[in-house]
Write an enzyme that holds these catalytic residues in place. Structure first.
Site, short mmCIF file in Angstrom:
data_model
loop_
_atom_site.label_atom_id
_atom_site.label_comp_id
_atom_site.label_asym_id
_atom_site.label_seq_id
_atom_site.Cartn_x
_atom_site.Cartn_y
_atom_site.Cartn_z
N GLU A 1 0.84 -1.22 0.00
CA GLU A 1 0.00 0.00 0.00
C GLU A 1 0.86 1.26 0.00
OE1 GLU A 1 -3.04 0.97 2.96
OE2 GLU A 1 -3.78 -1.06 2.78
N GLU B 1 3.10 10.67 10.31
CA GLU B 1 3.57 10.41 11.68
C GLU B 1 3.75 8.91 11.90
OE1 GLU B 1 1.04 12.47 10.91
OE2 GLU B 1 2.07 14.35 11.36
#
Ligand SMILES: Cc1cc2nc3c(=O)[nH]c(=O)nc-3n(C[C@H](O)[C@H](O)[C@H](O)COP(=O)(O)OP(=O)(O)OC[C@H]3O[C@@H](n4cnc5c(N)ncnc54)[C@H](O)[C@@H]3O)c2cc1C
Length: 387
Positions: free
Chosen positions: A244, A369
Protein backbone atom coordinates in the site's frame (compact mmCIF):
# COMPACT_ATOMS: atom_id res chain seq x y z
CA UNK A 1 16.75 6.78 -19.60
CA UNK A 2 18.47 3.47 -18.83
CA UNK A 3 17.41 1.93 -15.53
CA UNK A 4 18.28 -1.12 -13.48
CA UNK A 5 14.57 -1.64 -12.85
CA UNK A 6 12.81 -0.96 -16.16
CA UNK A 7 13.33 -2.90 -19.39
CA UNK A 8 11.97 -2.04 -22.84
CA UNK A 9 8.72 -3.92 -22.12
CA UNK A 10 8.12 -1.78 -19.04
CA UNK A 11 8.68 1.40 -21.03
CA UNK A 12 6.38 0.17 -23.78
CA UNK A 13 3.72 -0.55 -21.17
CA UNK A 14 4.26 2.88 -19.60
CA UNK A 15 3.56 4.51 -22.97
CA UNK A 16 0.38 2.45 -23.42
CA UNK A 17 -0.87 3.60 -20.02
CA UNK A 18 0.10 7.21 -20.77
CA UNK A 19 -1.80 7.14 -24.05
CA UNK A 20 -4.88 5.69 -22.36
CA UNK A 21 -4.82 8.22 -19.52
CA UNK A 22 -4.23 11.20 -21.79
CA UNK A 23 -6.82 10.21 -24.39
CA UNK A 24 -9.55 8.48 -22.41
CA UNK A 25 -9.29 9.85 -18.89
CA UNK A 26 -7.87 13.39 -18.77
CA UNK A 27 -10.49 14.93 -21.09
CA UNK A 28 -13.28 13.75 -18.74
CA UNK A 29 -11.88 14.35 -15.27
CA UNK A 30 -13.45 17.79 -14.80
CA UNK A 31 -16.87 16.19 -15.16
CA UNK A 32 -15.95 13.27 -12.87
CA UNK A 33 -14.56 15.65 -10.25
CA UNK A 34 -17.87 17.51 -10.31
CA UNK A 35 -19.88 14.27 -10.07
CA UNK A 36 -17.68 12.80 -7.31
CA UNK A 37 -17.32 9.47 -9.05
CA UNK A 38 -15.56 7.57 -11.84
CA UNK A 39 -17.94 5.96 -14.35
CA UNK A 40 -18.12 2.18 -14.29
CA UNK A 41 -17.29 2.10 -17.98
CA UNK A 42 -13.77 3.34 -17.26
CA UNK A 43 -13.11 0.41 -14.92
CA UNK A 44 -14.33 -1.93 -17.67
CA UNK A 45 -12.00 -0.31 -20.21
CA UNK A 46 -9.07 -0.47 -17.79
CA UNK A 47 -9.88 -4.14 -17.21
CA UNK A 48 -10.12 -4.92 -20.92
CA UNK A 49 -6.64 -3.45 -21.44
CA UNK A 50 -5.17 -5.60 -18.65
CA UNK A 51 -4.52 -2.59 -16.41
CA UNK A 52 -6.36 -3.92 -13.33
CA UNK A 53 -4.45 -7.14 -12.75
CA UNK A 54 -0.93 -6.09 -13.64
CA UNK A 55 0.89 -8.30 -11.14
CA UNK A 56 -1.89 -10.86 -10.56
CA UNK A 57 -1.32 -14.44 -11.78
CA UNK A 58 -2.64 -15.27 -15.24
CA UNK A 59 -4.86 -18.08 -13.91
CA UNK A 60 -7.02 -15.39 -12.23
CA UNK A 61 -7.12 -13.17 -15.30
CA UNK A 62 -4.05 -11.09 -14.41
CA UNK A 63 -1.02 -10.27 -16.54
CA UNK A 64 1.55 -11.85 -14.18
CA UNK A 65 3.88 -8.85 -14.55
CA UNK A 66 6.55 -7.84 -12.04
CA UNK A 67 6.12 -4.89 -9.70
CA UNK A 68 7.85 -2.48 -12.10
CA UNK A 69 4.95 -2.76 -14.53
CA UNK A 70 2.79 -1.63 -11.59
CA UNK A 71 5.22 1.21 -10.82
CA UNK A 72 5.05 2.43 -14.43
CA UNK A 73 1.23 2.25 -14.30
CA UNK A 74 1.00 4.15 -11.01
CA UNK A 75 3.41 6.86 -12.11
CA UNK A 76 1.32 7.48 -15.24
CA UNK A 77 -2.12 7.67 -13.52
CA UNK A 78 -1.51 11.26 -12.31
CA UNK A 79 -1.42 12.42 -15.94
CA UNK A 80 -5.19 12.29 -15.49
CA UNK A 81 -4.78 15.46 -13.37
CA UNK A 82 -7.07 13.89 -10.80
CA UNK A 83 -5.90 12.48 -7.48
CA UNK A 84 -9.39 11.02 -7.09
CA UNK A 85 -9.00 8.94 -10.23
CA UNK A 86 -5.61 7.66 -8.99
CA UNK A 87 -7.13 6.72 -5.62
CA UNK A 88 -10.19 4.90 -7.00
CA UNK A 89 -8.18 2.83 -9.48
CA UNK A 90 -5.26 1.99 -7.19
CA UNK A 91 -7.51 0.92 -4.31
CA UNK A 92 -9.36 -1.47 -6.61
CA UNK A 93 -6.19 -3.26 -7.67
CA UNK A 94 -3.70 -2.89 -4.84
CA UNK A 95 -5.76 -2.59 -1.66
CA UNK A 96 -9.17 -4.26 -1.98
CA UNK A 97 -8.14 -7.48 -3.69
CA UNK A 98 -4.59 -8.59 -2.66
CA UNK A 99 -5.71 -10.25 0.60
CA UNK A 100 -8.34 -12.28 -1.26
CA UNK A 101 -5.85 -13.23 -3.96
CA UNK A 102 -3.21 -14.30 -1.47
CA UNK A 103 -5.24 -15.88 1.35
CA UNK A 104 -8.80 -16.28 0.06
CA UNK A 105 -10.37 -19.56 -1.03
CA UNK A 106 -10.63 -20.44 -4.72
CA UNK A 107 -14.33 -19.60 -4.59
CA UNK A 108 -13.62 -16.11 -3.20
CA UNK A 109 -10.98 -15.48 -5.85
CA UNK A 110 -13.39 -16.56 -8.56
CA UNK A 111 -16.23 -14.46 -7.19
CA UNK A 112 -14.32 -11.25 -6.40
CA UNK A 113 -10.79 -11.17 -7.81
CA UNK A 114 -11.52 -12.37 -11.35
CA UNK A 115 -14.30 -9.80 -11.99
CA UNK A 116 -12.25 -7.05 -10.31
CA UNK A 117 -9.35 -7.69 -12.68
CA UNK A 118 -11.79 -7.65 -15.61
CA UNK A 119 -13.18 -4.31 -14.36
CA UNK A 120 -16.68 -5.74 -13.84
CA UNK A 121 -16.59 -5.39 -10.07
CA UNK A 122 -15.15 -2.56 -7.99
CA UNK A 123 -13.78 -3.22 -4.52
CA UNK A 124 -12.97 -1.27 -1.37
CA UNK A 125 -10.79 -1.94 1.65
CA UNK A 126 -12.70 -0.99 4.79
CA UNK A 127 -10.60 -0.68 7.94
CA UNK A 128 -10.96 2.86 9.34
CA UNK A 129 -13.71 3.72 11.84
CA UNK A 130 -14.81 7.05 13.26
CA UNK A 131 -12.90 6.42 16.50
CA UNK A 132 -9.80 4.80 15.08
CA UNK A 133 -7.67 4.94 11.96
CA UNK A 134 -3.94 4.79 12.68
CA UNK A 135 -4.54 2.38 15.57
CA UNK A 136 -5.92 -0.45 13.44
CA UNK A 137 -5.91 -2.95 16.33
CA UNK A 138 -8.61 -0.90 18.11
CA UNK A 139 -11.37 -1.26 15.51
CA UNK A 140 -14.75 -2.25 16.94
CA UNK A 141 -16.87 -3.46 14.01
CA UNK A 142 -17.76 -6.98 15.17
CA UNK A 143 -18.77 -10.22 13.47
CA UNK A 144 -20.32 -13.09 15.44
CA UNK A 145 -20.49 -16.65 14.16
CA UNK A 146 -24.06 -17.94 13.93
CA UNK A 147 -24.30 -21.38 12.30
CA UNK A 148 -22.99 -21.12 8.74
CA UNK A 149 -22.86 -17.32 8.81
CA UNK A 150 -21.19 -14.31 10.35
CA UNK A 151 -23.42 -11.48 11.53
CA UNK A 152 -21.79 -8.07 11.38
CA UNK A 153 -22.47 -4.86 13.31
CA UNK A 154 -20.49 -1.65 13.07
CA UNK A 155 -19.49 1.34 10.99
CA UNK A 156 -16.59 2.29 8.76
CA UNK A 157 -15.59 5.70 7.47
CA UNK A 158 -13.34 7.36 4.86
CA UNK A 159 -13.79 4.30 2.61
CA UNK A 160 -12.56 4.84 -0.95
CA UNK A 161 -14.97 3.23 -3.49
CA UNK A 162 -17.27 2.82 -0.48
CA UNK A 163 -20.52 4.17 -1.96
CA UNK A 164 -20.30 2.96 -5.57
CA UNK A 165 -18.13 -0.16 -5.17
CA UNK A 166 -19.55 -3.69 -5.20
CA UNK A 167 -17.79 -5.24 -2.23
CA UNK A 168 -15.71 -4.54 0.85
CA UNK A 169 -12.70 -6.38 2.18
CA UNK A 170 -13.82 -5.64 5.70
CA UNK A 171 -11.73 -5.64 8.88
CA UNK A 172 -13.81 -7.00 11.77
CA UNK A 173 -13.40 -8.26 15.29
CA UNK A 174 -14.45 -11.89 15.84
CA UNK A 175 -14.56 -13.39 19.34
CA UNK A 176 -13.23 -11.97 22.59
CA UNK A 177 -9.50 -11.72 21.88
CA UNK A 178 -8.42 -8.13 22.52
CA UNK A 179 -6.43 -5.91 20.14
CA UNK A 180 -4.69 -7.24 17.09
CA UNK A 181 -5.32 -10.91 17.94
CA UNK A 182 -9.09 -10.45 17.49
CA UNK A 183 -9.01 -9.10 13.92
CA UNK A 184 -10.23 -10.97 10.84
CA UNK A 185 -11.10 -10.10 7.25
CA UNK A 186 -14.47 -10.80 5.62
CA UNK A 187 -15.65 -10.07 2.09
CA UNK A 188 -19.04 -8.35 2.10
CA UNK A 189 -21.20 -7.41 -0.91
CA UNK A 190 -22.49 -3.86 -0.75
CA UNK A 191 -25.89 -5.20 -1.82
CA UNK A 192 -26.23 -7.40 1.31
CA UNK A 193 -29.29 -6.48 3.44
CA UNK A 194 -28.21 -4.31 6.38
CA UNK A 195 -25.36 -2.56 4.52
CA UNK A 196 -26.09 1.14 4.09
CA UNK A 197 -24.05 3.96 2.67
CA UNK A 198 -24.59 6.37 5.55
CA UNK A 199 -22.88 9.32 3.88
CA UNK A 200 -20.89 10.35 0.84
CA UNK A 201 -18.13 12.46 2.30
CA UNK A 202 -17.16 15.91 1.00
CA UNK A 203 -13.40 16.23 0.81
CA UNK A 204 -10.70 18.87 0.44
CA UNK A 205 -9.40 17.05 -2.65
CA UNK A 206 -9.66 13.74 -4.56
CA UNK A 207 -13.12 14.85 -5.66
CA UNK A 208 -13.51 12.22 -8.38
CA UNK A 209 -13.11 9.41 -5.89
CA UNK A 210 -16.10 8.33 -3.89
CA UNK A 211 -15.32 8.28 -0.16
CA UNK A 212 -18.03 7.07 2.16
CA UNK A 213 -19.22 6.18 5.60
CA UNK A 214 -20.77 2.69 5.64
CA UNK A 215 -23.05 1.16 8.25
CA UNK A 216 -23.33 -2.60 8.89
CA UNK A 217 -26.47 -3.41 10.78
CA UNK A 218 -27.17 -7.10 11.41
CA UNK A 219 -25.44 -8.00 8.12
CA UNK A 220 -25.38 -11.74 7.54
CA UNK A 221 -22.71 -13.23 5.26
CA UNK A 222 -21.84 -16.89 4.63
CA UNK A 223 -18.93 -18.19 6.73
CA UNK A 224 -17.06 -18.89 3.45
CA UNK A 225 -16.57 -15.14 3.12
CA UNK A 226 -13.80 -15.29 5.74
CA UNK A 227 -10.37 -14.59 4.18
CA UNK A 228 -7.80 -17.00 5.62
CA UNK A 229 -8.58 -17.88 9.23
CA UNK A 230 -10.15 -16.13 12.20
CA UNK A 231 -7.66 -13.95 14.08
CA UNK A 232 -5.26 -13.65 11.13
CA UNK A 233 -6.65 -10.28 9.96
CA UNK A 234 -4.07 -8.02 11.54
CA UNK A 235 -1.14 -10.03 10.17
CA UNK A 236 -2.66 -9.97 6.66
CA UNK A 237 -3.24 -6.22 6.88
CA UNK A 238 0.24 -5.45 8.15
CA UNK A 239 1.75 -7.60 5.42
CA UNK A 240 -0.19 -5.68 2.77
CA UNK A 241 0.67 -2.25 4.19
CA UNK A 242 4.15 -2.40 2.64
CA UNK A 243 2.61 -2.68 -0.85
CA UNK A 244 0.00 0.00 0.00
CA UNK A 245 2.77 2.42 0.93
CA UNK A 246 4.83 1.64 -2.16
CA UNK A 247 1.71 2.27 -4.25
CA UNK A 248 1.05 5.60 -2.47
CA UNK A 249 4.70 6.59 -2.96
CA UNK A 250 4.63 5.76 -6.68
CA UNK A 251 1.47 7.83 -7.20
CA UNK A 252 3.05 10.70 -5.24
CA UNK A 253 6.20 10.50 -7.40
CA UNK A 254 4.09 10.52 -10.58
CA UNK A 255 1.94 13.40 -9.30
CA UNK A 256 4.98 15.45 -8.30
CA UNK A 257 6.58 14.84 -11.71
CA UNK A 258 3.44 16.13 -13.45
CA UNK A 259 3.33 19.18 -11.14
CA UNK A 260 6.97 19.96 -11.85
CA UNK A 261 6.43 19.53 -15.59
CA UNK A 262 3.37 21.80 -15.42
CA UNK A 263 5.31 24.47 -13.51
CA UNK A 264 8.20 24.30 -15.98
CA UNK A 265 5.83 24.62 -18.94
CA UNK A 266 4.17 27.68 -17.43
CA UNK A 267 7.54 29.26 -16.62
CA UNK A 268 8.67 28.99 -20.22
CA UNK A 269 5.48 30.68 -21.50
CA UNK A 270 4.77 33.38 -18.88
CA UNK A 271 6.62 36.68 -19.15
CA UNK A 272 7.48 39.21 -16.43
CA UNK A 273 9.82 42.20 -16.66
CA UNK A 274 10.31 41.47 -20.37
CA UNK A 275 11.60 37.91 -19.85
CA UNK A 276 10.08 34.46 -19.45
CA UNK A 277 9.89 33.17 -15.86
CA UNK A 278 12.26 30.33 -16.66
CA UNK A 279 15.12 32.82 -16.91
CA UNK A 280 14.83 33.93 -13.24
CA UNK A 281 17.46 32.14 -11.22
CA UNK A 282 15.43 32.22 -8.00
CA UNK A 283 12.68 30.18 -9.68
CA UNK A 284 15.06 27.93 -11.62
CA UNK A 285 16.95 26.99 -8.45
CA UNK A 286 13.78 26.35 -6.49
CA UNK A 287 12.66 23.88 -9.17
CA UNK A 288 16.16 22.43 -9.48
CA UNK A 289 16.19 21.60 -5.75
CA UNK A 290 12.77 19.99 -6.04
CA UNK A 291 13.80 18.03 -9.13
CA UNK A 292 16.82 16.64 -7.27
CA UNK A 293 14.66 15.66 -4.28
CA UNK A 294 12.10 14.09 -6.61
CA UNK A 295 14.76 11.91 -8.19
CA UNK A 296 15.84 10.77 -4.71
CA UNK A 297 12.22 9.98 -3.76
CA UNK A 298 11.71 8.12 -7.03
CA UNK A 299 14.79 5.94 -6.57
CA UNK A 300 13.86 5.20 -2.95
CA UNK A 301 10.40 4.14 -4.11
CA UNK A 302 11.90 1.85 -6.75
CA UNK A 303 14.24 0.37 -4.15
CA UNK A 304 11.34 -0.34 -1.77
CA UNK A 305 9.42 -1.91 -4.67
CA UNK A 306 12.42 -4.05 -5.60
CA UNK A 307 12.83 -5.29 -2.00
CA UNK A 308 9.13 -6.14 -1.87
CA UNK A 309 9.39 -8.01 -5.19
CA UNK A 310 12.34 -10.02 -3.88
CA UNK A 311 10.24 -11.10 -0.88
CA UNK A 312 12.58 -9.18 1.45
CA UNK A 313 11.21 -7.25 4.44
CA UNK A 314 10.30 -3.82 3.07
CA UNK A 315 8.45 -2.24 6.04
CA UNK A 316 11.15 0.33 6.76
CA UNK A 317 11.89 1.25 3.15
CA UNK A 318 8.23 1.39 2.10
CA UNK A 319 7.48 3.71 5.05
CA UNK A 320 10.47 5.86 4.06
CA UNK A 321 9.35 5.99 0.43
CA UNK A 322 5.78 6.93 1.38
CA UNK A 323 6.93 9.56 3.86
CA UNK A 324 9.48 11.19 1.57
CA UNK A 325 7.46 11.04 -1.66
CA UNK A 326 4.13 12.26 -0.25
CA UNK A 327 5.65 15.07 1.84
CA UNK A 328 7.70 16.17 -1.18
CA UNK A 329 4.57 15.93 -3.34
CA UNK A 330 2.98 18.64 -1.21
CA UNK A 331 6.01 20.92 -1.50
CA UNK A 332 6.17 20.49 -5.27
CA UNK A 333 2.43 21.16 -5.66
CA UNK A 334 2.91 24.26 -3.50
CA UNK A 335 5.80 25.46 -5.70
CA UNK A 336 3.63 24.89 -8.76
CA UNK A 337 0.90 27.14 -7.30
CA UNK A 338 3.53 29.79 -6.53
CA UNK A 339 5.07 29.95 -10.02
CA UNK A 340 1.57 30.32 -11.51
CA UNK A 341 1.16 33.49 -9.41
CA UNK A 342 -2.50 34.54 -9.14
CA UNK A 343 -3.51 31.89 -11.67
CA UNK A 344 -2.18 29.28 -9.22
CA UNK A 345 -5.01 30.21 -6.87
CA UNK A 346 -7.72 29.83 -9.52
CA UNK A 347 -9.67 26.61 -9.87
CA UNK A 348 -9.79 26.86 -13.68
CA UNK A 349 -6.06 26.03 -13.94
CA UNK A 350 -4.43 22.73 -12.90
CA UNK A 351 -2.20 23.96 -10.05
CA UNK A 352 -5.03 24.45 -7.54
CA UNK A 353 -6.34 20.89 -7.88
CA UNK A 354 -2.82 19.46 -7.67
CA UNK A 355 -2.29 21.39 -4.45
CA UNK A 356 -5.53 20.11 -2.91
CA UNK A 357 -4.97 16.55 -4.10
CA UNK A 358 -1.38 16.37 -2.78
CA UNK A 359 -2.70 17.03 0.73
CA UNK A 360 -4.54 13.69 1.00
CA UNK A 361 -1.46 11.59 0.37
CA UNK A 362 0.26 12.23 3.72
CA UNK A 363 -2.89 11.04 5.56
CA UNK A 364 -4.39 8.12 3.62
CA UNK A 365 -2.71 4.67 3.62
CA UNK A 366 -1.01 5.60 6.91
CA UNK A 367 -0.10 9.12 8.04
CA UNK A 368 3.37 10.65 7.88
CA UNK A 369 3.57 10.41 11.68
CA UNK A 370 2.93 6.67 11.52
CA UNK A 371 5.56 6.33 8.76
CA UNK A 372 8.04 8.12 11.05
CA UNK A 373 7.03 5.81 13.88
CA UNK A 374 7.77 2.73 11.75
CA UNK A 375 11.13 4.15 10.67
CA UNK A 376 11.93 5.09 14.28
CA UNK A 377 11.10 1.57 15.46
CA UNK A 378 13.48 0.15 12.90
CA UNK A 379 16.07 2.67 14.06
CA UNK A 380 15.65 2.22 17.82
CA UNK A 381 13.98 -1.16 18.30
CA UNK A 382 12.15 -3.76 16.25
CA UNK A 383 8.74 -4.00 17.93
CA UNK A 384 5.47 -4.54 15.92
CA UNK A 385 3.99 -2.21 13.36
CA UNK A 386 1.13 0.35 13.33
CA UNK A 387 -0.67 1.27 10.15
C1 LIG B 1 -9.03 10.56 1.12
C2 LIG B 1 -8.92 9.43 2.08
C3 LIG B 1 -9.17 8.14 1.66
C4 LIG B 1 -9.10 7.07 2.57
N1 LIG B 1 -9.41 5.82 2.13
C5 LIG B 1 -9.48 4.81 3.04
C6 LIG B 1 -9.92 3.51 2.66
O1 LIG B 1 -10.19 3.25 1.48
N2 LIG B 1 -10.04 2.55 3.61
C7 LIG B 1 -9.75 2.79 4.92
O2 LIG B 1 -9.88 1.88 5.73
N3 LIG B 1 -9.32 4.02 5.33
C8 LIG B 1 -9.19 5.03 4.43
N4 LIG B 1 -8.77 6.26 4.82
C9 LIG B 1 -8.48 6.49 6.22
C10 LIG B 1 -7.00 6.68 6.54
O3 LIG B 1 -6.31 5.45 6.43
C11 LIG B 1 -6.94 7.27 7.95
O4 LIG B 1 -7.50 8.57 7.90
C12 LIG B 1 -5.52 7.34 8.47
O5 LIG B 1 -5.00 6.05 8.67
C13 LIG B 1 -5.45 8.14 9.79
O6 LIG B 1 -6.42 7.70 10.70
P1 LIG B 1 -7.41 8.76 11.41
O7 LIG B 1 -7.99 9.61 10.36
O8 LIG B 1 -8.29 8.02 12.32
O9 LIG B 1 -6.43 9.69 12.26
P2 LIG B 1 -5.90 9.37 13.74
O10 LIG B 1 -5.35 8.00 13.78
O11 LIG B 1 -6.92 9.76 14.72
O12 LIG B 1 -4.68 10.39 13.81
C14 LIG B 1 -4.88 11.80 14.04
C15 LIG B 1 -3.50 12.46 14.03
O13 LIG B 1 -2.71 11.90 15.09
C16 LIG B 1 -1.52 11.37 14.54
N5 LIG B 1 -1.14 10.15 15.27
C17 LIG B 1 -1.90 9.05 15.52
N6 LIG B 1 -1.17 8.12 16.16
C18 LIG B 1 0.06 8.65 16.32
C19 LIG B 1 1.27 8.18 16.92
N7 LIG B 1 1.38 6.95 17.45
N8 LIG B 1 2.35 9.01 16.91
C20 LIG B 1 2.28 10.25 16.36
N9 LIG B 1 1.18 10.74 15.78
C21 LIG B 1 0.08 9.96 15.77
C22 LIG B 1 -1.84 11.06 13.10
O14 LIG B 1 -0.66 11.01 12.31
C23 LIG B 1 -2.74 12.23 12.74
O15 LIG B 1 -1.95 13.35 12.45
C24 LIG B 1 -8.77 7.33 3.92
C25 LIG B 1 -8.48 8.63 4.33
C26 LIG B 1 -8.55 9.67 3.44
C27 LIG B 1 -8.23 11.06 3.91
Amino acid sequence: MRSVYFRDEHEQFRLEVRRFVEEQVAPHVDAWEAEGRIPREIFRRLGALGFLGITAPEEWGGSGGDIFFAMAFLEELPRSMSGGFCAAVSVQQFMATPHILRYGSEALRREFVVPSIAGHKVGALAITEADTGSDVASIRTAAAREGDSYVIHGEKTFITNGADGDFYTLAVRIGDAPGAAGLSLLVVDRATPGVTVAKRLDKLGWHASDTAEIRFDNVRVPAERLIGREGAGFAMLVESFALERIVAAAIAVGSAAVALETARGYMSARRAFGRTLDTFQALRHRLADLDAELEAARQLTYHAAWLHEQGEPAGRESAMAKLVATELGQRIADACVQVYGGYGFMEELPAARMFRDARGATISAGTSEIMREIIARALFDTKGEGR
